[in-house]
Design an enzyme around this catalytic site. Structure first.
Site, PDB file in Angstrom:
ATOM      1  N   ASP A  83       0.869  -1.187   0.000  1.00  0.00           N
ATOM      2  CA  ASP A  83       0.000   0.000   0.000  1.00  0.00           C
ATOM      3  C   ASP A  83       0.901   1.231   0.000  1.00  0.00           C
ATOM      4  O   ASP A  83       1.708   1.414   0.915  1.00  0.00           O
ATOM      5  CB  ASP A  83      -0.872  -0.046   1.265  1.00  0.00           C
ATOM      6  CG  ASP A  83      -1.969   1.005   1.218  1.00  0.00           C
ATOM      7  OD1 ASP A  83      -1.682   2.147   0.817  1.00  0.00           O
ATOM      8  OD2 ASP A  83      -3.106   0.676   1.577  1.00  0.00           O
ATOM      9  N   ASN A 124       5.053   9.773  -0.768  1.00  0.00           N
ATOM     10  CA  ASN A 124       5.976   8.624  -0.711  1.00  0.00           C
ATOM     11  C   ASN A 124       6.631   8.356  -2.066  1.00  0.00           C
ATOM     12  O   ASN A 124       7.823   8.061  -2.144  1.00  0.00           O
ATOM     13  CB  ASN A 124       5.245   7.375  -0.219  1.00  0.00           C
ATOM     14  CG  ASN A 124       4.976   7.434   1.278  1.00  0.00           C
ATOM     15  OD1 ASN A 124       5.730   8.082   2.019  1.00  0.00           O
ATOM     16  ND2 ASN A 124       3.912   6.800   1.724  1.00  0.00           N
ATOM     17  N   TYR A 170     -11.474  12.805  -4.271  1.00  0.00           N
ATOM     18  CA  TYR A 170     -10.695  12.451  -5.464  1.00  0.00           C
ATOM     19  C   TYR A 170     -10.162  13.712  -6.147  1.00  0.00           C
ATOM     20  O   TYR A 170      -8.959  13.838  -6.375  1.00  0.00           O
ATOM     21  CB  TYR A 170     -11.592  11.656  -6.402  1.00  0.00           C
ATOM     22  CG  TYR A 170     -10.933  11.168  -7.669  1.00  0.00           C
ATOM     23  CD1 TYR A 170      -9.982  10.143  -7.628  1.00  0.00           C
ATOM     24  CD2 TYR A 170     -11.283  11.699  -8.909  1.00  0.00           C
ATOM     25  CE1 TYR A 170      -9.399   9.671  -8.798  1.00  0.00           C
ATOM     26  CE2 TYR A 170     -10.709  11.234 -10.075  1.00  0.00           C
ATOM     27  CZ  TYR A 170      -9.766  10.216 -10.023  1.00  0.00           C
ATOM     28  OH  TYR A 170      -9.188   9.754 -11.191  1.00  0.00           O
TER      29      TYR A 170
HETATM   30  P1  NAD Z   1      -8.145   1.247 -11.336  1.00  0.00           P
HETATM   31  O1  NAD Z   1      -8.984   1.366 -10.131  1.00  0.00           O
HETATM   32  O2  NAD Z   1      -8.420   0.124 -12.283  1.00  0.00           O
HETATM   33  O3  NAD Z   1      -6.598   1.146 -10.946  1.00  0.00           O
HETATM   34  C1  NAD Z   1      -6.052   1.749  -9.815  1.00  0.00           C
HETATM   35  C2  NAD Z   1      -5.048   0.786  -9.207  1.00  0.00           C
HETATM   36  O4  NAD Z   1      -4.442   1.389  -8.050  1.00  0.00           O
HETATM   37  C3  NAD Z   1      -5.685  -0.522  -8.736  1.00  0.00           C
HETATM   38  O5  NAD Z   1      -4.916  -1.611  -9.166  1.00  0.00           O
HETATM   39  C4  NAD Z   1      -5.683  -0.394  -7.206  1.00  0.00           C
HETATM   40  O6  NAD Z   1      -5.668  -1.633  -6.557  1.00  0.00           O
HETATM   41  C5  NAD Z   1      -4.425   0.439  -6.990  1.00  0.00           C
HETATM   42  N1  NAD Z   1      -4.414   1.182  -5.723  1.00  0.00           N
HETATM   43  C6  NAD Z   1      -5.382   1.987  -5.220  1.00  0.00           C
HETATM   44  N2  NAD Z   1      -5.008   2.488  -4.030  1.00  0.00           N
HETATM   45  C7  NAD Z   1      -3.754   2.001  -3.772  1.00  0.00           C
HETATM   46  C8  NAD Z   1      -2.848   2.137  -2.689  1.00  0.00           C
HETATM   47  N3  NAD Z   1      -3.140   2.888  -1.623  1.00  0.00           N
HETATM   48  N4  NAD Z   1      -1.664   1.479  -2.747  1.00  0.00           N
HETATM   49  C9  NAD Z   1      -1.353   0.703  -3.819  1.00  0.00           C
HETATM   50  N5  NAD Z   1      -2.190   0.531  -4.879  1.00  0.00           N
HETATM   51  C10 NAD Z   1      -3.378   1.166  -4.851  1.00  0.00           C
HETATM   52  O7  NAD Z   1      -8.217   2.658 -12.073  1.00  0.00           O
HETATM   53  P2  NAD Z   1      -7.667   3.107 -13.487  1.00  0.00           P
HETATM   54  O8  NAD Z   1      -8.829   3.497 -14.298  1.00  0.00           O
HETATM   55  O9  NAD Z   1      -6.707   2.116 -14.015  1.00  0.00           O
HETATM   56  O10 NAD Z   1      -6.890   4.450 -13.096  1.00  0.00           O
HETATM   57  C11 NAD Z   1      -5.483   4.507 -12.982  1.00  0.00           C
HETATM   58  C12 NAD Z   1      -5.028   5.941 -12.697  1.00  0.00           C
HETATM   59  O11 NAD Z   1      -5.426   6.809 -13.755  1.00  0.00           O
HETATM   60  C13 NAD Z   1      -5.612   6.520 -11.412  1.00  0.00           C
HETATM   61  O12 NAD Z   1      -4.631   7.297 -10.769  1.00  0.00           O
HETATM   62  C14 NAD Z   1      -6.733   7.407 -11.899  1.00  0.00           C
HETATM   63  O13 NAD Z   1      -6.993   8.460 -11.006  1.00  0.00           O
HETATM   64  C15 NAD Z   1      -6.179   7.892 -13.236  1.00  0.00           C
HETATM   65  N6  NAD Z   1      -7.276   8.273 -14.141  1.00  0.00           N
HETATM   66  C16 NAD Z   1      -8.033   7.301 -14.760  1.00  0.00           C
HETATM   67  C17 NAD Z   1      -9.083   7.684 -15.589  1.00  0.00           C
HETATM   68  C18 NAD Z   1      -9.939   6.657 -16.288  1.00  0.00           C
HETATM   69  O14 NAD Z   1     -10.913   7.045 -16.954  1.00  0.00           O
HETATM   70  N7  NAD Z   1      -9.643   5.371 -16.212  1.00  0.00           N
HETATM   71  C19 NAD Z   1      -9.369   9.036 -15.779  1.00  0.00           C
HETATM   72  C20 NAD Z   1      -8.589   9.977 -15.111  1.00  0.00           C
HETATM   73  C21 NAD Z   1      -7.542   9.588 -14.310  1.00  0.00           C
END
Ligand code: NAD
Ligand code: UDP
Length: 343
Positions: A83, A124, A170
């Site tokens: 984490d 971090n 968020y």
């Molecule tokens: P997702 O939820 O599929 O992936 C996020 C990943 O981060 C997951 O594998 C989760 O287990 C991990 N995670 C969450 N909290 C954590 C922690 N404290 N420690 C370690 N791992 C942790 O989401 P995604 O759609 O793949 O998004 C990935 C990134 O892109 C995110 O930062 C999100 O904010 C950004 N983003 C995505 C979109 C979209 O439309 N998919 C749009 C804007 C921004």
């Protein structure tokens, strides 16, 4: 030199012939936080196929081992269950920092944890980058623009965010993550990149992701009611995941420090989007307007001039092609789900 090249050649993974020798010479150690998630796992595929060494750090809150299982056992790949709210000590050359829930129902489930992940977690990762002198790319979001009063949104727009609404954990979390990134860059003279990602969709989205693309496709595939929140006149612009991954890699490799929007500028109302998906999937779902959600941004479309100029990047995958691939993926997921529940 010839001798050295010979030694290197023997170390190229034989199982993966697509890993080219020249790429191998440029091999980097790359950390992907959130690499077992939707976007992260596609990024991992791209980096592994370029021949890099990839370390995924994930707490599996929304991510799954299954998304990266194709690389488990590969000598260039490592998966760490960790984490990021807790410090991490490893040696890397580059960090793609994606760890954070992204779907509204997921990030609202535990708002305090969402804030901790985006603030403490980002500190971090920036601290790690500073210690080992790594280049770091932060996955920010179009949500930093909030419910925008400028349309389409350029990177110069400061945004319109409710700091105490349900999305604030968020939106404000990501805004602080950006602030932290530039504070570290200035104070510690670090190399940073900030991607403002707009709505992205594609295979490996979670069945219960809760975002509009997965909801509508799953509803249409199961002949259920397609639920449009509110009037459906609110707009979004959807990009396919491979376009985003190309943009992230191009941004990391560029010399550009300021935020860059990565998204597809083709904009649709949510009503139009429901109809597009219903037509693509077929079946006999009806489309229904249900209660609106609080603080739902009313319009969203990226101005991607900066990405075009600086990175020579623009999306290539049309909505129809991207949606078809995503529908095929969810069809298989449903079969798999039914199979495992009938056992
Ligand atoms: P997702 O939820 O599929 O992936 C996020 C990943 O981060 C997951 O594998 C989760 O287990 C991990 N995670 C969450 N909290 C954590 C922690 N404290 N420690 C370690 N791992 C942790 O989401 P995604 O759609 O793949 O998004 C990935 C990134 O892109 C995110 O930062 C999100 O904010 C950004 N983003 C995505 C979109 C979209 O439309 N998919 C749009 C804007 C921004
Ligand atoms: N939305 C909807 N039905 C759903 C899920 C979402 O009408 O089942 C709407 C939501 O209100 C928003 C848009 O679709 O206007 C995009 O929502 P999503 O959660 O995918 O992403 P975000 O709001 O973060 O852009």
């Amino acid at each position: 030199l010839e001798e050295k090249l010979e030694i290197l050649e023997t170390r190229i993974p034989k199982k993966y012939p697509e890993v080219k020798f020249l790429n191998y010479l440029k091999k980097k150690r790359i950390l992907v936080t959130g690499g077992a998630g939707f976007v992260g796992s596609h990024l991992v595929d791209n980096l592994m196929l370029q021949g890099h060494e990839v370390i995924v750090v994930d707490n599996f809150f929304t991510g799954r081992k299954r998304n990266v299982e194709q690389w488990i056992g590969h000598e260039n790949f490592e998966l760490i269950h960790h984490d990021i709210v807790n410090p991490l000590f490893i040696e890397v050359d580059e960090i793609y920092h994606l760890a954070s829930p992204a779907s509204p129902p997921h990030y609202m489930q535990n708002p305090v944890k969402t804030i901790k992940t985006n603030t403490l977690g980002t500190i971090n990762m920036l601290g790690l980058a500073r210690r080992v002198n790594a280049k770091v790319l932060i996955a920010s979001t179009s949500e930093v623009y909030g419910d925008p009063d400028i349309h389409p949104q350029p990177e110069t727009y400061w945004g319109h965010v409710n700091p105490i609404g349900p999305r604030a954990c968020y939106d404000e979390g990501k805004r602080v993550a950006e602030t932290l990134t530039y504070a570290y860059a200035k104070q510690e003279n670090m190399q940073v990149r900030v991607a403002r990602i707009f709505n992205t969709y594609g295979p490996r989205m979670h069945m219960n992701d809760g975002r509009v693309v997965s909801n509508f496709i799953l509803q249409a595939l199961q002949n259920e009611v397609i639920t449009v929140y509110g009037s459906g006149e609110q707009t979004r612009s959807f990009q396919y995941v491979s376009d985003l991954v190309d943009g992230l890699v191009a941004l990391m490799e560029s010399n550009y420090t300021l935020p860059v929007n990565l998204g597809n500028p083709v904009e649709h109302t949510i009503n139009e989007f429901a109809t597009i998906i219903k037509q693509l999937v077929g079946g006999h779902s009806t489309i229904k307007n249900v209660a609106e959600v609080e603080d739902d941004p009313q319009r969203r479309r990226p101005d991607i001039s900066r990405a075009k100029n600086i990175l020579n990047w623009e999306p290539k995958v049309s909505l129809n092609v991207g949606l078809q691939k995503t529908v095929n993926y969810f069809r298989k997921e449903l079969k798999r789900f039914k199979h495992s529940h009938n056992k």
